[in-house]
Design a protein around this motif. Structure first.
Motif, PDB file in Angstrom:
ATOM      1  N   LYS A   1       0.821  -1.216   0.000  1.00 38.19           N
ATOM      2  CA  LYS A   1       0.000   0.000   0.000  1.00 38.19           C
ATOM      3  C   LYS A   1       0.855   1.266   0.000  1.00 38.19           C
ATOM      4  CE  LYS A   1      -3.882  -2.193   2.413  1.00 38.19           C
ATOM      5  NZ  LYS A   1      -4.733  -2.183   3.643  1.00 38.19           N
ATOM      6  N   ILE A   2       2.016   1.187   0.610  1.00 34.35           N
ATOM      7  CA  ILE A   2       2.917   2.341   0.663  1.00 34.35           C
ATOM      8  C   ILE A   2       3.584   2.584  -0.694  1.00 34.35           C
ATOM      9  CG2 ILE A   2       5.108   3.149   1.643  1.00 34.35           C
ATOM     10  CD1 ILE A   2       4.300   1.765   4.264  1.00 34.35           C
ATOM     11  N   ALA A   3       3.913   1.502  -1.377  1.00 31.62           N
ATOM     12  CA  ALA A   3       4.732   1.566  -2.594  1.00 31.62           C
ATOM     13  C   ALA A   3       4.272   2.585  -3.638  1.00 31.62           C
ATOM     14  CB  ALA A   3       4.835   0.174  -3.223  1.00 31.62           C
ATOM     15  N   PRO A   4       2.988   2.615  -4.036  1.00 25.53           N
ATOM     16  CA  PRO A   4       2.629   3.536  -5.118  1.00 25.53           C
ATOM     17  C   PRO A   4       2.820   5.004  -4.747  1.00 25.53           C
ATOM     18  CG  PRO A   4       0.656   2.585  -4.133  1.00 25.53           C
ATOM     19  CD  PRO A   4       1.831   1.820  -3.593  1.00 25.53           C
TER      20      PRO A   4
ATOM     21  N   ILE B   1      14.957   6.486   6.913  1.00 23.26           N
ATOM     22  CA  ILE B   1      15.946   6.828   5.878  1.00 23.26           C
ATOM     23  C   ILE B   1      16.266   5.598   5.031  1.00 23.26           C
ATOM     24  CG2 ILE B   1      18.052   6.384   7.254  1.00 23.26           C
ATOM     25  CD1 ILE B   1      19.237   8.919   6.047  1.00 23.26           C
ATOM     26  N   ILE B   2      16.334   4.422   5.664  1.00 21.77           N
ATOM     27  CA  ILE B   2      16.583   3.177   4.932  1.00 21.77           C
ATOM     28  C   ILE B   2      15.353   2.811   4.110  1.00 21.77           C
ATOM     29  CG2 ILE B   2      17.322   0.790   5.122  1.00 21.77           C
ATOM     30  CD1 ILE B   2      19.353   2.898   6.137  1.00 21.77           C
ATOM     31  N   HIS B   3      14.173   3.069   4.660  1.00 23.52           N
ATOM     32  CA  HIS B   3      12.925   2.814   3.947  1.00 23.52           C
ATOM     33  C   HIS B   3      12.886   3.623   2.652  1.00 23.52           C
ATOM     34  CE1 HIS B   3       8.241   2.552   4.238  1.00 23.52           C
ATOM     35  NE2 HIS B   3       8.730   1.737   3.330  1.00 23.52           N
ATOM     36  N   ALA B   4      13.221   4.891   2.749  1.00 23.59           N
ATOM     37  CA  ALA B   4      13.229   5.751   1.559  1.00 23.59           C
ATOM     38  C   ALA B   4      14.244   5.255   0.533  1.00 23.59           C
ATOM     39  CB  ALA B   4      13.550   7.187   1.967  1.00 23.59           C
ATOM     40  N   PHE B   5      15.436   4.923   0.998  1.00 22.77           N
ATOM     41  CA  PHE B   5      16.481   4.437   0.093  1.00 22.77           C
ATOM     42  C   PHE B   5      16.041   3.186  -0.655  1.00 22.77           C
ATOM     43  CE2 PHE B   5      20.470   6.283   2.434  1.00 22.77           C
ATOM     44  CZ  PHE B   5      20.028   7.557   2.160  1.00 22.77           C
ATOM     45  N   SER B   6      15.311   2.302   0.024  1.00 23.17           N
ATOM     46  CA  SER B   6      14.913   1.041  -0.610  1.00 23.17           C
ATOM     47  C   SER B   6      14.017   1.274  -1.822  1.00 23.17           C
ATOM     48  CB  SER B   6      14.210   0.135   0.406  1.00 23.17           C
ATOM     49  OG  SER B   6      12.923   0.616   0.749  1.00 23.17           O
ATOM     50  N   TYR B   7      13.339   2.423  -1.866  1.00 27.30           N
ATOM     51  CA  TYR B   7      12.501   2.778  -3.013  1.00 27.30           C
ATOM     52  C   TYR B   7      13.232   3.711  -3.980  1.00 27.30           C
ATOM     53  CZ  TYR B   7       8.307   0.626  -1.103  1.00 27.30           C
ATOM     54  OH  TYR B   7       7.379  -0.288  -0.638  1.00 27.30           O
TER      55      TYR B   7
END
Length: 373
Positions: free
Chosen positions: A261-264, A282-288
């Motif tokens: 749900k977050i991805a789009p 910060i790691i979450h953002a980098f992963s995308y």
């Protein structure tokens, strides 16, 4: 075989992969005790580890007490893991009992809290030394910090991260066609957007980002802000957006936790912006593949800030300076070539350095050390 009992306030979605990995390593010898949830946060079920979520907690001002924690069934040579937060009095109590009975204690958490004063740091160090056999930090920065303080006991670092496999699955599921349809439905097609994602607590300082959004430069660009999250500050900040005349450029998504749900929303943004003390996000953002814009005071961030390099993985602004925040956002958005280079770099960094398997290995290494303590 030694038994292992992990005491946690909750088991959030971003910790599931870690505990599943630990469960696969130790099987029936490991279990986790936690609360079903608190407020917007809830504990997620586990497939590979036994769990007991019948341990609610109560807050008494800054003090927290978790009910029905015990060492029943554990003996000398077994191991417990506690949340390394001195406000969690029930954890301190159970650790003291464990030490008296010869049960190994792993103290797991931040090596130092954001904005801690020296007196508080010394009290925490005293309690950590008194009540633990092994310290488990989130980053290698924590190991160096303890060494600088003359620490002699074993110290490990997990390498704090999220479930990258869940992100990969979400990235694969959101095909270009599906993403375009999503953006069209939500007014984001061919629109320039940035994203902020967090529980909307006052400390996130979203008010500064809203002020930055009202700057002439971002107004002229028509940049939109996607806000993912809910919490105590939402009503106030929605009103602030109205007062600033930028409501039509803010999308209040609400709380989301599953990567699918977050991805789009993340994939519809060009950067991740966090005006307050940043941590695991910060790691979450980098992963995308999202470069990050955050403030420049390292001591006021979580240890995950070590992944941030100004000009390479994103940009930093002067803390508490909304005008400079606006300038750095515009600077990143204006140079698309540089932003794309950063995007590739941060995604490669996330998957090469912050894999969940490494985190599981580091966690288990600390557990093994506690058995021998």
């Amino acid at each position: 075989m030694a038994k292992i009992r992990i005491f946690q306030p909750i088991v959030p979605e971003y910790r599931v992969a870690l505990f599943e990995g630990v469960g696969k390593r130790y099987g029936a010898d490991v279990e986790i005790w936690a609360s079903e949830g608190a407020g917007q946060d809830k504990s997620y079920t586990l497939k590979s580890m036994r769990y007991d979520y019948n341990h609610p907690f109560k807050n008494f001002g800054p003090i927290r007490w978790q009910k029905r924690l015990s060492l029943k069934g554990l003996n000398k040579g077994d191991v417990i893991v506690i949340c390394g937060d001195v406000h969690q009095l029930s954890s301190l109590w159970i650790a003291a009992l464990a030490k008296l009975r010869g049960i190994g204690v792993v103290w797991w958490g931040h090596h130092v809290s954001v904005g801690s004063k020296e007196l508080g740091v010394r009290i925490r160090l005293f309690l950590t030394r008194l009540l633990s056999n092994v310290v488990l930090c989130y980053t290698k920065q924590g190991i160096e910090w303890f060494k600088a303080r003359g620490w002699k006991s074993p110290v490990f670092a997990t390498g704090n991260t999220i479930d990258m496999e869940a992100v990969k699955a979400a990235l694969a599921a959101w095909t270009p066609e599906k993403l375009t349809a999503f953006q069209r439905e939500r007014g984001l097609e061919n629109q320039e957007a940035i994203v902020f994602c967090s529980v909307l607590r006052w400390k996130t300082r979203l008010d500064q980002l809203l002020k930055a959004m009202a700057s002439d430069a971002l107004n002229k660009r028509g940049t939109k802000l996607i806000v993912i999250g809910d919490g105590e500050g939402r009503a106030t900040w929605e009103q602030q957006a109205k007062d600033l005349g930028i409501s039509d450029r803010i999308i209040w998504v609400g709380a989301l936790r599953e990567q699918m749900k977050i991805a789009p929303w993340f994939l519809s943004a060009k950067a991740y912006v966090y005006p307050g003390p940043i941590g695991l996000s910060i790691i979450h953002a980098f992963s995308y593949g999202l470069p990050v814009v955050c403030h420049d005071t390292a001591a006021h961030h979580g240890p995950e800030f070590e992944a941030m390099t100004d000009g390479e993985t994103g940009l930093v602004f002067k803390e508490n300076d909304a005008d400079d925040l606006a300038r750095q956002i515009v600077r990143l958005l204006e140079n698309e070539s540089e932003r794309r280079t950063m995007s590739t770099r941060v995604q490669e960094l996330a998957y090469s350095k912050y894999g969940i398997e490494s985190m599981v290995n580091n966690y288990c290494e600390a557990l093994e050390a506690a058995k021998d303590a």
